[in-house]
Design a protein around this motif. Structure first.
Motif, PDB file in Angstrom:
ATOM      1  N   LYS A  69      41.275  49.713  46.009  1.00  0.00           N
ATOM      2  CA  LYS A  69      41.556  51.097  45.613  1.00  0.00           C
ATOM      3  C   LYS A  69      43.021  51.417  45.911  1.00  0.00           C
ATOM      4  CE  LYS A  69      38.609  52.413  48.635  1.00  0.00           C
ATOM      5  NZ  LYS A  69      37.767  53.196  49.541  1.00  0.00           N
ATOM      6  N   CYS A  70      43.685  52.089  44.999  1.00  0.00           N
ATOM      7  CA  CYS A  70      45.105  52.426  45.186  1.00  0.00           C
ATOM      8  C   CYS A  70      45.364  53.868  44.756  1.00  0.00           C
ATOM      9  CB  CYS A  70      46.004  51.500  44.368  1.00  0.00           C
ATOM     10  SG  CYS A  70      45.854  49.747  44.765  1.00  0.00           S
ATOM     11  N   ILE A  71      46.373  54.460  45.374  1.00  0.00           N
ATOM     12  CA  ILE A  71      46.827  55.813  45.008  1.00  0.00           C
ATOM     13  C   ILE A  71      48.338  55.779  44.853  1.00  0.00           C
ATOM     14  CG2 ILE A  71      47.167  58.180  45.804  1.00  0.00           C
ATOM     15  CD1 ILE A  71      44.365  57.982  45.217  1.00  0.00           C
ATOM     16  N   ARG A  72      48.827  56.305  43.746  1.00  0.00           N
ATOM     17  CA  ARG A  72      50.271  56.493  43.555  1.00  0.00           C
ATOM     18  C   ARG A  72      50.501  57.866  42.926  1.00  0.00           C
ATOM     19  NH1 ARG A  72      52.219  50.711  40.877  1.00  0.00           N
ATOM     20  NH2 ARG A  72      51.450  49.354  42.541  1.00  0.00           N
ATOM     21  N   THR A  73      51.455  58.610  43.465  1.00  0.00           N
ATOM     22  CA  THR A  73      51.741  59.943  42.923  1.00  0.00           C
ATOM     23  C   THR A  73      53.218  60.120  42.587  1.00  0.00           C
ATOM     24  OG1 THR A  73      52.013  60.828  45.176  1.00  0.00           O
ATOM     25  CG2 THR A  73      49.829  60.999  44.188  1.00  0.00           C
ATOM     26  N   ASN A  74      53.969  59.018  42.564  1.00  0.00           N
ATOM     27  CA  ASN A  74      55.405  59.143  42.301  1.00  0.00           C
ATOM     28  C   ASN A  74      55.694  59.592  40.871  1.00  0.00           C
ATOM     29  OD1 ASN A  74      54.311  56.463  41.774  1.00  0.00           O
ATOM     30  ND2 ASN A  74      56.370  55.905  41.113  1.00  0.00           N
ATOM     31  N   PHE A  88      44.875  57.503  40.838  1.00  0.00           N
ATOM     32  CA  PHE A  88      43.930  56.545  41.426  1.00  0.00           C
ATOM     33  C   PHE A  88      43.683  55.420  40.431  1.00  0.00           C
ATOM     34  CE2 PHE A  88      39.684  54.774  41.821  1.00  0.00           C
ATOM     35  CZ  PHE A  88      39.616  54.466  43.173  1.00  0.00           C
ATOM     36  N   PHE A  89      43.723  54.192  40.924  1.00  0.00           N
ATOM     37  CA  PHE A  89      43.397  53.049  40.079  1.00  0.00           C
ATOM     38  C   PHE A  89      42.904  51.914  40.964  1.00  0.00           C
ATOM     39  CE2 PHE A  89      47.818  52.816  41.288  1.00  0.00           C
ATOM     40  CZ  PHE A  89      48.036  51.489  41.625  1.00  0.00           C
ATOM     41  N   GLU A  90      42.279  50.913  40.340  1.00  0.00           N
ATOM     42  CA  GLU A  90      41.808  49.734  41.063  1.00  0.00           C
ATOM     43  C   GLU A  90      42.633  48.523  40.652  1.00  0.00           C
ATOM     44  OE1 GLU A  90      37.496  49.108  41.722  1.00  0.00           O
ATOM     45  OE2 GLU A  90      37.272  50.907  40.484  1.00  0.00           O
ATOM     46  N   MET A  91      43.082  47.763  41.644  1.00  0.00           N
ATOM     47  CA  MET A  91      43.880  46.567  41.380  1.00  0.00           C
ATOM     48  C   MET A  91      43.060  45.336  41.769  1.00  0.00           C
ATOM     49  SD  MET A  91      46.685  45.649  40.050  1.00  0.00           S
ATOM     50  CE  MET A  91      47.791  47.049  40.101  1.00  0.00           C
ATOM     51  N   LEU A  92      42.718  44.539  40.765  1.00  0.00           N
ATOM     52  CA  LEU A  92      42.031  43.275  41.010  1.00  0.00           C
ATOM     53  C   LEU A  92      43.089  42.246  41.411  1.00  0.00           C
ATOM     54  CD1 LEU A  92      39.822  43.334  37.783  1.00  0.00           C
ATOM     55  CD2 LEU A  92      39.131  44.059  40.073  1.00  0.00           C
ATOM     56  N   GLY A  93      42.827  41.479  42.481  1.00  0.00           N
ATOM     57  CA  GLY A  93      43.856  40.551  42.940  1.00  0.00           C
ATOM     58  C   GLY A  93      43.308  39.245  43.467  1.00  0.00           C
ATOM     59  N   ASN A  94      44.102  38.191  43.302  1.00  0.00           N
ATOM     60  CA  ASN A  94      43.812  36.918  43.985  1.00  0.00           C
ATOM     61  C   ASN A  94      45.066  36.527  44.766  1.00  0.00           C
ATOM     62  OD1 ASN A  94      44.567  36.405  40.991  1.00  0.00           O
ATOM     63  ND2 ASN A  94      45.158  34.474  41.960  1.00  0.00           N
ATOM     64  N   PHE A  95      44.860  36.010  45.976  1.00  0.00           N
ATOM     65  CA  PHE A  95      45.955  35.786  46.914  1.00  0.00           C
ATOM     66  C   PHE A  95      45.861  34.386  47.514  1.00  0.00           C
ATOM     67  CE2 PHE A  95      44.559  40.175  46.828  1.00  0.00           C
ATOM     68  CZ  PHE A  95      45.732  40.858  46.535  1.00  0.00           C
ATOM     69  N   ILE A 222      51.046  33.479  47.038  1.00  0.00           N
ATOM     70  CA  ILE A 222      50.748  34.065  45.734  1.00  0.00           C
ATOM     71  C   ILE A 222      50.117  35.433  45.941  1.00  0.00           C
ATOM     72  CG2 ILE A 222      49.212  33.930  43.723  1.00  0.00           C
ATOM     73  CD1 ILE A 222      51.569  32.127  43.428  1.00  0.00           C
ATOM     74  N   ASP A 223      50.634  36.408  45.198  1.00  0.00           N
ATOM     75  CA  ASP A 223      50.110  37.781  45.232  1.00  0.00           C
ATOM     76  C   ASP A 223      49.977  38.245  43.790  1.00  0.00           C
ATOM     77  OD1 ASP A 223      49.821  40.556  45.306  1.00  0.00           O
ATOM     78  OD2 ASP A 223      51.944  40.882  45.765  1.00  0.00           O
ATOM     79  N   THR A 224      48.756  38.510  43.339  1.00  0.00           N
ATOM     80  CA  THR A 224      48.590  38.917  41.944  1.00  0.00           C
ATOM     81  C   THR A 224      47.892  40.266  41.856  1.00  0.00           C
ATOM     82  OG1 THR A 224      46.368  38.110  41.432  1.00  0.00           O
ATOM     83  CG2 THR A 224      48.150  36.482  41.477  1.00  0.00           C
ATOM     84  N   GLY A 225      48.030  40.903  40.710  1.00  0.00           N
ATOM     85  CA  GLY A 225      47.346  42.169  40.485  1.00  0.00           C
ATOM     86  C   GLY A 225      46.989  42.359  39.023  1.00  0.00           C
ATOM     87  N   MET A 226      45.710  42.592  38.748  1.00  0.00           N
ATOM     88  CA  MET A 226      45.251  42.915  37.394  1.00  0.00           C
ATOM     89  C   MET A 226      44.704  44.331  37.413  1.00  0.00           C
ATOM     90  SD  MET A 226      42.161  41.255  35.100  1.00  0.00           S
ATOM     91  CE  MET A 226      43.031  39.760  34.621  1.00  0.00           C
ATOM     92  N   GLY A 227      45.253  45.197  36.572  1.00  0.00           N
ATOM     93  CA  GLY A 227      44.793  46.575  36.522  1.00  0.00           C
ATOM     94  C   GLY A 227      43.417  46.685  35.875  1.00  0.00           C
ATOM     95  N   LEU A 228      42.432  47.138  36.646  1.00  0.00           N
ATOM     96  CA  LEU A 228      41.071  47.232  36.123  1.00  0.00           C
ATOM     97  C   LEU A 228      41.000  48.187  34.937  1.00  0.00           C
ATOM     98  CD1 LEU A 228      38.025  46.705  36.261  1.00  0.00           C
ATOM     99  CD2 LEU A 228      37.852  48.507  37.996  1.00  0.00           C
ATOM    100  N   GLU A 229      41.634  49.343  35.067  1.00  0.00           N
ATOM    101  CA  GLU A 229      41.587  50.333  33.982  1.00  0.00           C
ATOM    102  C   GLU A 229      42.255  49.798  32.714  1.00  0.00           C
ATOM    103  OE1 GLU A 229      41.011  52.288  37.814  1.00  0.00           O
ATOM    104  OE2 GLU A 229      42.551  50.924  37.072  1.00  0.00           O
ATOM    105  N   ALA A 282      40.642  60.360  42.290  1.00  0.00           N
ATOM    106  CA  ALA A 282      41.497  60.198  43.466  1.00  0.00           C
ATOM    107  C   ALA A 282      40.979  61.033  44.631  1.00  0.00           C
ATOM    108  CB  ALA A 282      42.933  60.604  43.118  1.00  0.00           C
ATOM    109  N   ILE A 283      40.632  62.285  44.362  1.00  0.00           N
ATOM    110  CA  ILE A 283      40.170  63.196  45.418  1.00  0.00           C
ATOM    111  C   ILE A 283      38.895  62.666  46.072  1.00  0.00           C
ATOM    112  CG2 ILE A 283      39.205  65.496  45.821  1.00  0.00           C
ATOM    113  CD1 ILE A 283      41.132  66.424  43.498  1.00  0.00           C
ATOM    114  N   VAL A 284      37.946  62.229  45.249  1.00  0.00           N
ATOM    115  CA  VAL A 284      36.669  61.732  45.774  1.00  0.00           C
ATOM    116  C   VAL A 284      36.893  60.553  46.725  1.00  0.00           C
ATOM    117  CG1 VAL A 284      34.590  60.453  45.108  1.00  0.00           C
ATOM    118  CG2 VAL A 284      35.171  62.589  43.953  1.00  0.00           C
ATOM    119  N   HIS A 285      37.705  59.594  46.309  1.00  0.00           N
ATOM    120  CA  HIS A 285      37.917  58.406  47.138  1.00  0.00           C
ATOM    121  C   HIS A 285      38.777  58.714  48.365  1.00  0.00           C
ATOM    122  CE1 HIS A 285      35.944  55.241  44.817  1.00  0.00           C
ATOM    123  NE2 HIS A 285      36.307  55.899  43.733  1.00  0.00           N
TER     124      HIS A 285
END
Length: 878
Positions: A69-74, A88-95, A222-229, A282-285
């Motif tokens: 789970k991630c939050i960005r408001t910039n 609010f978004f979800e980042m799928l990752g493999n490390f 290795i740090d990866t990120g796939m945006g679920l949305e 975002a608020i709920v989480h």
């Protein structure tokens, strides 16, 4: 070949399964409250692993996979306006932590994209860092991507850094092409109408030094990120992320409440619905992870998001409470992957209901004030609202700048944002800083010493004094080798019995001593792993390398112990008697008192406060012994230990357990047995923020100080009133009654005086045709007397108009208008008339056509206001 049609939940599970089958340890999402103290919220999938990437912690597994789970408001203003901006978004990752590297990450990234999600290879474009020939070759030769569909990008887009120095490396991104028919010429990956970046592979292979030089890392990560949305948008073939099954049900719920159809709505309405859908997630989480609305930090972000939801709801016609309804939809969508949102559903909805109610009141009050402000601005013939006035709407009434701007824009006006910012800065400058943190100059000097000295060994749990070596000495924040008598110094020891301020408990006091040396220690703070002793050299000379004796003030320590343990008992009592969901929102443990902030939507009744106090005192007299142990955090939580929200814990934690009463994770100093506290007394219970209450109390010997002060006050009152202590309340009640009677008599006299003064005004009446008017100021007459005077004058005057003003207080203006029926027949209404006149004095008001009152704040404008009133009456009655 066509992409699979998968739900958001199926995409998440397919990703985790793919990497689990390839040796990656699946881990749960970290909290939105990160362990990293430099970051307010979890903003990326790699954040929970940052200490590993920086070499500060060894990994438990060589490979891991998560949905974070991630939050960005910039870029919050883009939410709802673009296809894929979110808070609010979800980042799928493999490390990979020093295990596999570039080739394997690229192979698997392509395989999951084309084999698991069935994305057509001809629809994919990849980017690489401009100098990363290795990655380019892997994509071209190993994977077989057309070189025309591999784009080299600069450092801003394709080189990841953790900061000015430290681990860094190039990255490679995979894009989906919505329009492959446009061909491979002039591919522009910034064209988000054609391309969407859905997978980012970061190759951490270098270390950057202070000069910017890059050195290959021994262990490459290795740090990866796939945006679920984003992947959901692609696989579900919808025009934007908001219309995926992850968000659209929330949007539809909001649309149903508003009585509108999303598909047939205009773009402005759709934007508002998208904002509601995004922000509610975002608020709920955030709330489920323990964040409560407030005016600072994470709490402010949550409150801002919620207020944006309410504002956008109003803009589409929702004027009543609705946030809990859309929140329930968000909870249903998330509960299978994140069960904590369902377990916290009641508290989430209670918070939403409370905040929404409060903000609706703010909106109603602020809109009225802003309406008056807009009338004033237009009356002056200008097109901009003063920045200071806009800030006053925010600072005093909580009315957001963005809303002021929106309403002003509807009226063809702008807001002086620079003036607003200046007013805000002035307000901050004039607000005392109560943070009490470590001096930044000290912090900077300690950072420089970090590589040469070891962490302070704290021995104060079991020892009150010990010998120690001075390993660092600072004067005015600067490192030095020695200091003399009279100097204020900061001292770091190799070991210390002094407790450093932490977890709400203040630092110990005491002395450092040696041959002809005495240093008084007034405070101890913790910076990283060092205990910094703040003190004054009262005798002798102190040098780095000296061996000294460190002795804490045991009397102060005992007081702090009593107050700290009492805080634990207080929380346990609140959970038992008020609400099991109560959690700590802050605390202070001092030598003379304790303060405990907790989440609660309503005040405690006096009876409940007394019951809480009695239960704590019962536990004290029952003499419960403390059981203190250091155990793995998972074991502590399994035993039911209470953790403080926002506090960061290591793999092993210290558990303070008074069996059957209280069990908390805590590094503070405590009594060995509750009987050592002696007694507990609650001083006050009050609200300090929306949904947050505060109890202040004293325990142990501090109660004697508290009682002595109050006993002294009672004795002085007894002497002054010549009464016994038990008679004081009756004596005060009698005096209050006498004072009220005297005030009433004084008001009567003032009224009679005003009438007497007004009688003299009859001779000053001005004739305008068949009418007579009287315009006058009557000194410091109160509003009621002013009205009485105006009515009396009009009765004697006959057909005409009376306008009177007074200044009952230095910053208060009272105005009244009394018009006869004939004046009303001329189209003049007392209510509208006096309301406009009052604006000249910075106020407003109104009333009936024949009699009305108004007020203002600027007494210097009274003469001007009366002159305008005279001119308008002359013009209206001629």
């Amino acid at each position: 070949m066509s992409a699979l049609k998968l739900s958001g939940a199926e995409i998440r599970q397919a990703f985790l399964d793919f990497y689990s089958q390839r040796g990656h340890q699946p881990l749960p999402s970290g909290s939105l409250v990160p362990e990293d103290p430099t970051v307010l919220l979890t903003i990326a999938g790699m954040l929970p692993f940052k200490p590993i990437f920086l070499g500060q912690r060894s990994p438990d597994f060589p490979r891991a996979t998560t949905s974070q789970k991630c939050i960005r408001t910039n870029d919050i203003e883009n939410v709802g306006r673009t296809a894929r901006h979110h808070t609010f978004f979800e980042m799928l990752g493999n490390f990979s932590f020093g295990d596999y590297f570039k080739e394997q990450a690229i192979e698997w990234g392509w395989e999951i994209s084309t084999k698991v999600f069935n994305l057509p290879p001809e629809r994919l474009v990849v980017s690489v860092f401009e100098d990363d020939d290795e990655a380019f070759a892997l994509w071209r030769d190993k994977i077989g991507v057309n070189p025309l569909r591999i784009k080299r990008m600069g450092a801003d887009d394709n080189f990841w850094v953790s900061g000015p120095t430290g681990p860094c490396g190039p990255c490679s991104e995979i894009y989906y092409d919505f329009h492959p028919e446009l061909g491979n010429d002039n591919i522009d990956l910034e064209d988000d109408s054609r391309f969407i970046e859905f997978y980012n592979l970061v190759f951490m292979q270098y270390n950057r030094d202070v000069d910017g030089n890059l050195t290959p890392l021994a262990n490459k990560n290795i740090d990866t990120g796939m945006g679920l949305e984003r992947m959901a948008q692609i696989l579900q073939d919808v025009p934007n992320n908001y219309e995926t099954d992850l968000i659209f049900p929330i949007v539809q719920t909001a649309a149903e409440i508003a009585g509108i159809d999303y598909n047939s709505s205009d773009e402005k309405t759709k934007t508002s619905l998208k904002v509601i859908g995004d922000h509610i997630r975002a608020i709920v989480h955030m709330n489920a992870d323990g964040i409560r609305a407030s005016n600072v930090g994470r709490g402010y972000i949550l409150r801002r998001l919620l207020r944006r939801v309410v504002r956008h709801g109003r803009s589409i016609g929702i004027n009543d409470h609705f946030t809990t309804k859309v929140a329930e939809t968000a909870i249903v969508l998330s509960e299978s992957a994140y069960p904590n949102v369902r377990s916290k559903a009641d508290s989430i909805k209670a918070e939403l209901q409370r905040e929404e109610t409060q903000f609706l009141k703010t909106l109603e009050r602020g809109e009225k004030l802003l309406a008056d402000l807009i009338i004033d601005v237009k009356a002056k013939g200008i097109t901009q609202i003063n920045g200071a006035d806009a800030f006053k709407l925010y600072g005093t009434y909580g009315f957001p700048l963005e809303l002021t701007q929106e309403i002003a824009e509807e009226q063809g006006l702008t807001v002086d944002v620079e003036g607003y910012d200046r007013a805000k800065e002035d307000d901050i400058k004039n607000t005392p800083d109560t943070h009490g943190g470590i001096d930044l100059t000290v912090q900077g000097s300690l950072d420089k010493l970090a590589d040469t000295i070891h962490a302070t060994d704290f021995i104060g749990y079991h020892q009150h004094h010990s010998t120690a070596e001075v390993v660092a000495l600072l004067l005015a924040g600067e490192v030095c080798e020695e200091a003399d008598a009279g100097m204020n110094v900061q001292i770091v020891l190799d070991k210390s019995p002094f407790y450093a301020e932490s977890g709400g408990q203040i630092g110990d006091r005491g002395y450092l001593s040696g041959d002809n040396l005495l240093v008084r220690i007034d405070d101890v703070k913790k910076e990283s792993d060092f205990f910094v002793h703040f003190g004054t050299i009262e005798r002798g000379n102190l040098r780095v390398g000296d061996t000294i004796t460190a002795q804490i003030d045991t009397a102060c320590r005992r007081r702090a112990q009593a107050n700290h343990t009492a805080t634990h008992l207080l929380q346990a009592a609140l959970k038992q008697l008020v609400d099991p969901e109560i959690s700590q929102a802050g605390s202070l443990v001092s030598f003379d008192r304790l303060r405990f902030d907790f989440n609660s939507p309503r005040a405690l009744t006096p009876d409940r406060v007394q019951q809480v106090e009695e239960l704590v005192n019962t536990w004290i007299t029952e003499a419960h012994s403390a059981e203190i142990e250091v155990i793995p955090i998972a074991q502590a939580k399994a035993k039911g230990a209470v953790a403080m929200f926002g506090e960061k814990y290591g793999d092993e934690v210290r558990v303070i357990d008074f069996p059957g009463v209280s069990m908390e994770l805590c590094g503070g100093i405590h009594v060995n047995n509750t009987a050592e506290i002696g007694a507990f007394k609650i001083i006050s219970e009050a609200g300090v923020a929306a949904g947050v209450r505060r109890i202040e109390a004293v325990a142990g010997n501090a109660i004697l100080d508290y009682l002595n002060v109050r006993d002294k006050v009672v004795k002085e009152l007894s002497d002054r009133f010549k009464a016994k202590p038990e008679e004081i309340l009756d004596r005060i009640s009698t005096m209050q009654s006498e004072l009220k009677a005297n005030q009433k008599q004084l008001e009567t006299i003032k009224g009679e005086l005003a009438i007497a003064k007004s009688e003299q005004l009859l001779s000053q009446a001005i004739s305008i045709g068949e009418f007579k008017i009287i315009i006058a100021e009557l000194g410091d007459v109160d509003a009621n007397s002013l009205q009485t005077a105006a009515e009396r004058l009009l009765n004697k005057l006959g057909e005409g108009a009376i306008v009177l003003a007074s200044i009952p207080e230095p910053d208060k203006v009272s105005l009244v208008a009394a018009f006869s029926k004939g004046v009303n027949a001329k189209g003049l209404q007392a209510g509208k008339f006096i309301g406009n006149i009052a604006k000249i004095c910075g106020g407003g008001g109104g009333g009936r056509p024949n009699l009305a009152q108004a007020g203002g704040r600027d007494a210097s404008k009274v003469k001007e206001a009366l002159a305008v009133a005279k001119a308008e009456l002359e013009a209206g009655l001629s």
